[in-house]
Design an enzyme around this catalytic site. Structure first.
Site, mmCIF file in Angstrom:
data_model
loop_
_atom_site.group_PDB
_atom_site.id
_atom_site.type_symbol
_atom_site.label_atom_id
_atom_site.label_comp_id
_atom_site.label_asym_id
_atom_site.label_seq_id
_atom_site.Cartn_x
_atom_site.Cartn_y
_atom_site.Cartn_z
ATOM 1 N N GLY A 1 -15.243 -44.808 -30.914
ATOM 2 C CA GLY A 1 -15.093 -45.813 -31.965
ATOM 3 C C GLY A 1 -13.969 -46.764 -31.632
ATOM 4 C CB SER B 1 -15.603 -51.529 -30.114
ATOM 5 O OG SER B 1 -16.257 -51.200 -31.327
ATOM 6 C CG ASN C 1 -11.217 -44.111 -34.507
ATOM 7 O OD1 ASN C 1 -10.601 -43.969 -35.558
ATOM 8 N ND2 ASN C 1 -11.872 -45.235 -34.212
ATOM 9 C CE1 TYR D 1 -15.280 -41.613 -43.792
ATOM 10 C CE2 TYR D 1 -13.995 -40.933 -45.698
ATOM 11 C CZ TYR D 1 -14.072 -41.527 -44.446
ATOM 12 O OH TYR D 1 -12.927 -42.020 -43.864
ATOM 13 C CB ALA E 1 -19.155 -32.877 -46.534
ATOM 14 C CE LYS F 1 -13.789 -39.413 -41.366
ATOM 15 N NZ LYS F 1 -13.511 -39.721 -39.935
#
Length: 253
Positions: A15, A17, A92, A159, A161, A163
């Site tokens: 992730g 970029s 990330n 989300y 769950a 994390k």
């Protein structure tokens, strides 16, 4: 401090970029690491790779869908060919699409599974693919979670769950991979990125977030890069299995 110096090390940032990932790639390069930012967009990755090189470090252009193990292996092999063995993996890559927002009964199985596959499964896959290098070189894994990995957030069930799972994965992986590899987690609060643009533009919601945040503002992506560099470096040589919260005090209330 020399302990923060990452010269001679190779880091991968998924992730990488845009947003937090881009800032992390910059921060690692400024600390001396050669950095491979990964994402599904070759054009965006090329831009960040060039920015790493502008900071005097080596980089390479490789794309990666973290939900596909073969794709991850191919990308990591390309990084090794260009930059050498991998010392640091920053997981990330993350998503929180509109289809995954809502009450539990409104979220489809596909949307739930997609979020888990990217946010949690992708981190697990990337760490495993780099495992041999990390063990040989005494490397480090830094997972980027969220305050949503520490508390509940309404209407963000997939989300939250994923994390929470990432925080737990960090602890269990740290136990299995010690003492050779350190595994830690950063839990950002609300950060100014593309993902939070709509939220930041909603004056009522943004004001309520700032009111709960003792530092009274959203973070800039660069403010998350610092904790990641710390955890990746020898300055954190006795730190593993922990989650460093960078939320301006949001979870302190």
């Amino acid at each position: 401090m020399d302990e923060f110096d990452l010269t001679g090390r190779t880091a991968v940032v998924t992730g990488g970029s845009r947003g937090i990932g881009r800032a992390i790639a910059h921060g690692l390069a400024e600390a001396g690491a050669d950095v491979a930012p990964l994402s599904r967009s070759r054009e965006d990755v090329a831009t960040v790779a060039a920015e790493v090189e502008e900071r005097g470090r080596d980089s390479t252009v490789a794309t990666c869908d973290v939900t596909e193990a073969d794709d991850v292996r191919e990308a990591f092999d390309a990084v090794r060919d260009a930059l050498g063995p991998i010392d640091v993996v920053v997981n990330n890559a993350g998503v929180n699409p509109d289809g995954a927002l809502g009450r539990p009964e409104d979220v489809s199985d596909d949307d739930f599974g997609f979020v888990e596959d990217v946010n949690l499964g992708g981190a697990f896959t990337c760490a495993r693919v780099a495992a041999e290098d990390l063990h040989e070189r005494g490397g480090s894994v830094v997972n980027v979670a969220s305050v949503g990995g520490l508390v509940g957030l309404p209407r963000q069930h997939p989300y939250v769950a994923s994390k929470h799972g990432l925080v737990g994965l960090t602890k269990s992986m740290a136990l299995d991979w010690a003492p050779d590899v350190r595994v830690n987690c950063v839990a950002p609060g609300y950060v100014v990125t593309d993902l939070t643009e709509d939220l930041a533009e909603n004056e009522t919601l943004a004001a309520s977030i700032r009111e709960r945040t003792p530092l009274d503002r959203f973070a800039e992506p660069e403010e998350i890069a610092g904790p990641v560099v710390f955890l990746a470096s020898d300055a954190a040589s006795y730190v593993t299995g922990t989650t460093l919260v960078a939320d301006g005090g949001w979870t302190a209330r």
